[in-house]
Enzyme design. Structure first.
Site, PDB file in Angstrom:
ATOM      1  N   ASP A  42       0.639  -0.823  -0.098  1.00 11.81           N
ATOM      2  CA  ASP A  42      -0.550   0.193  -0.080  1.00 11.81           C
ATOM      3  C   ASP A  42       0.784   1.528   0.265  1.00 11.81           C
ATOM      4  O   ASP A  42       0.205   2.531  -0.365  1.00 11.81           O
ATOM      5  CB  ASP A  42      -0.865  -0.355   1.048  1.00 11.81           C
ATOM      6  CG  ASP A  42      -2.037  -0.600   1.093  1.00 11.81           C
ATOM      7  OD1 ASP A  42      -2.488  -1.432  -0.303  1.00 11.81           O
ATOM      8  OD2 ASP A  42      -2.906  -1.240   1.987  1.00 11.81           O
ATOM      9  N   GLY A  43       1.869   1.550   0.643  1.00  7.43           N
ATOM     10  CA  GLY A  43       2.399   2.293   0.377  1.00  7.43           C
ATOM     11  C   GLY A  43       3.667   2.928  -0.555  1.00  7.43           C
ATOM     12  O   GLY A  43       2.978   3.617  -1.396  1.00  7.43           O
ATOM     13  N   ASN A 112      -4.898   9.142   2.180  1.00  2.00           N
ATOM     14  CA  ASN A 112      -5.333   9.045   2.537  1.00  2.00           C
ATOM     15  C   ASN A 112      -5.674   9.136   4.286  1.00  2.00           C
ATOM     16  O   ASN A 112      -7.082   9.157   4.545  1.00  2.00           O
ATOM     17  CB  ASN A 112      -3.593   7.874   3.794  1.00  2.00           C
ATOM     18  CG  ASN A 112      -4.585   6.054   2.781  1.00  2.00           C
ATOM     19  OD1 ASN A 112      -5.290   6.141   2.578  1.00  2.00           O
ATOM     20  ND2 ASN A 112      -3.448   5.236   3.254  1.00  2.00           N
ATOM     21  N   GLU A 113      -4.437  10.041   3.948  1.00  2.00           N
ATOM     22  CA  GLU A 113      -5.251  10.873   5.696  1.00  2.00           C
ATOM     23  C   GLU A 113      -3.870  12.599   5.977  1.00  2.00           C
ATOM     24  O   GLU A 113      -2.833  11.462   5.851  1.00  2.00           O
ATOM     25  CB  GLU A 113      -5.338   9.880   7.307  1.00  2.00           C
ATOM     26  CG  GLU A 113      -3.970   9.811   7.470  1.00  2.00           C
ATOM     27  CD  GLU A 113      -3.326   8.589   7.447  1.00  2.00           C
ATOM     28  OE1 GLU A 113      -2.103   8.177   6.897  1.00  2.00           O
ATOM     29  OE2 GLU A 113      -4.264   7.868   7.024  1.00  2.00           O
ATOM     30  N   TYR A 155      -4.907   4.247   9.343  1.00  2.00           N
ATOM     31  CA  TYR A 155      -4.569   4.924  10.322  1.00  2.00           C
ATOM     32  C   TYR A 155      -5.748   5.115  11.437  1.00  2.00           C
ATOM     33  O   TYR A 155      -5.831   5.308  12.655  1.00  2.00           O
ATOM     34  CB  TYR A 155      -3.319   6.209  10.485  1.00  2.00           C
ATOM     35  CG  TYR A 155      -3.004   6.779  12.031  1.00  2.00           C
ATOM     36  CD1 TYR A 155      -2.690   6.016  13.156  1.00  2.00           C
ATOM     37  CD2 TYR A 155      -2.500   8.173  11.396  1.00  2.00           C
ATOM     38  CE1 TYR A 155      -2.455   6.490  13.914  1.00  2.00           C
ATOM     39  CE2 TYR A 155      -1.767   8.294  12.887  1.00  2.00           C
ATOM     40  CZ  TYR A 155      -2.161   7.948  14.221  1.00  2.00           C
ATOM     41  OH  TYR A 155      -1.273   8.484  15.342  1.00  2.00           O
ATOM     42  N   SER A 158      -7.015   2.240  12.794  1.00  2.00           N
ATOM     43  CA  SER A 158      -6.272   2.270  14.671  1.00  2.00           C
ATOM     44  C   SER A 158      -6.078   2.420  15.585  1.00  2.00           C
ATOM     45  O   SER A 158      -6.168   2.650  16.286  1.00  2.00           O
ATOM     46  CB  SER A 158      -5.144   1.905  13.882  1.00  2.00           C
ATOM     47  OG  SER A 158      -4.791   1.486  13.022  1.00  2.00           O
ATOM     48  N   ALA A 177      -5.975   8.790  20.695  1.00  2.15           N
ATOM     49  CA  ALA A 177      -5.807   9.004  22.290  1.00  2.15           C
ATOM     50  C   ALA A 177      -6.653  10.153  23.235  1.00  2.15           C
ATOM     51  O   ALA A 177      -6.053  10.708  24.035  1.00  2.15           O
ATOM     52  CB  ALA A 177      -4.232   8.616  23.168  1.00  2.15           C
TER      53      ALA A 177
END
Length: 252
Positions: A42-43, A112-113, A155, A158, A177
């Site tokens: 994917d990278g 992606n983000e 990410y 996750s 978090a």
């Protein structure tokens, strides 16, 4: 006959696959190709999409890496038929503008983000503004993510963010978090939204920003929006496109 450009990551597996495909199908430069075949994980797929975004050819990935969420299964045989039958997904990246403490503006695109992450021992403090309206005066967290549907299983997932159907016109804003507000998991925003993060107490609580791994340190403001002027065309085997993968991921 379909003109193919074959690009591969530096891993021995991907390089061996490239030699086999070129020997069987030949190759042309990416600028002259009808289809670009990317071999890796994917990278490498993200790297290929970024590197060829100005070219008209779609990208068909074959997994020679680990996860391969954006990739098809690697098979040497039947490539021409697979390319002919492939289904296309069109995705827009995110545009990030990051302003550093020194006043420098850095621009980058993210398929992606875009993520903001603390760069010191203390949690980051972020003010979040959406379309010019302050929505959260202070988020205390390890960071925050703005993810596209294509990147929602990376990410973002996750960090316990939602998986977004590829056809949905929404973005995921997910906390990493979160400490305050306690257990805040984020929000769903329209694809058209412009999200602004202002780093509070930036000297005491330094923050870095990343767009698909392109990092900018010591940011004080980060602005994120969808870049509709850029379209990435990705090819998938029938029944194994992004839509199906996103749904399947939610049941595994």
């Amino acid at each position: 006959m379909v003109q193919i450009a074959v690009m591969a990551s530096d891993t021995p597996i991907a390089q061996e696959a490239r030699r086999a495909l070129v020997a069987k199908h030949g190759e042309v430069p990416p600028e002259a190709a009808d289809v670009i075949v990317a071999l890796g994980g994917d990278g490498f797929m993200l790297q290929t999409l970024h590197g060829t975004q100005a070219l008209p050819a779609p990208v068909y990935g074959m997994n020679c890496g680990t996860i391969g969420f954006l990739m098809n299964e690697y098979r040497e045989a039947g490539l021409a038929a697979r390319l002919e039958a492939a289904e296309e997904a069109v995705i827009n990246p995110l545009a990030m503008r990051a302003i550093t403490a020194g006043g420098e503006a850095r621009d980058a695109l993210a398929i992606n983000e875009v993520s903001l992450l603390r760069a010191g021992p203390q949690a980051a403090k972020l003010r979040i503004t959406v379309d010019g309206k302050v929505r959260m005066q202070e988020l205390v967290a390890d960071g925050a993510i703005v993810a596209t549907p294509a990147g929602s299983t990376a990410y973002n997932y996750s960090a316990h963010g939602p998986i977004l159907p590829i056809g949905s016109d929404v973005l995921a804003l997910t906390a990493v978090a979160a400490f305050r507000p306690r257990r805040w998991r984020g929000a769903l925003l329209p694809k058209s939204a412009e999200v602004r993060f202002d780093v509070l107490e930036a000297r005491k609580r330094p923050v870095m920003a990343e767009a698909d791994g392109q990092g900018v340190r010591d940011v004080v403001t980060v602005i994120v929006r969808t870049e509709r002027a850029v379209e990435h065309r990705i090819l998938f085997d029938p029944g194994h496109g992004l839509e199906e993968r996103l749904i399947r991921e939610q049941f595994t």
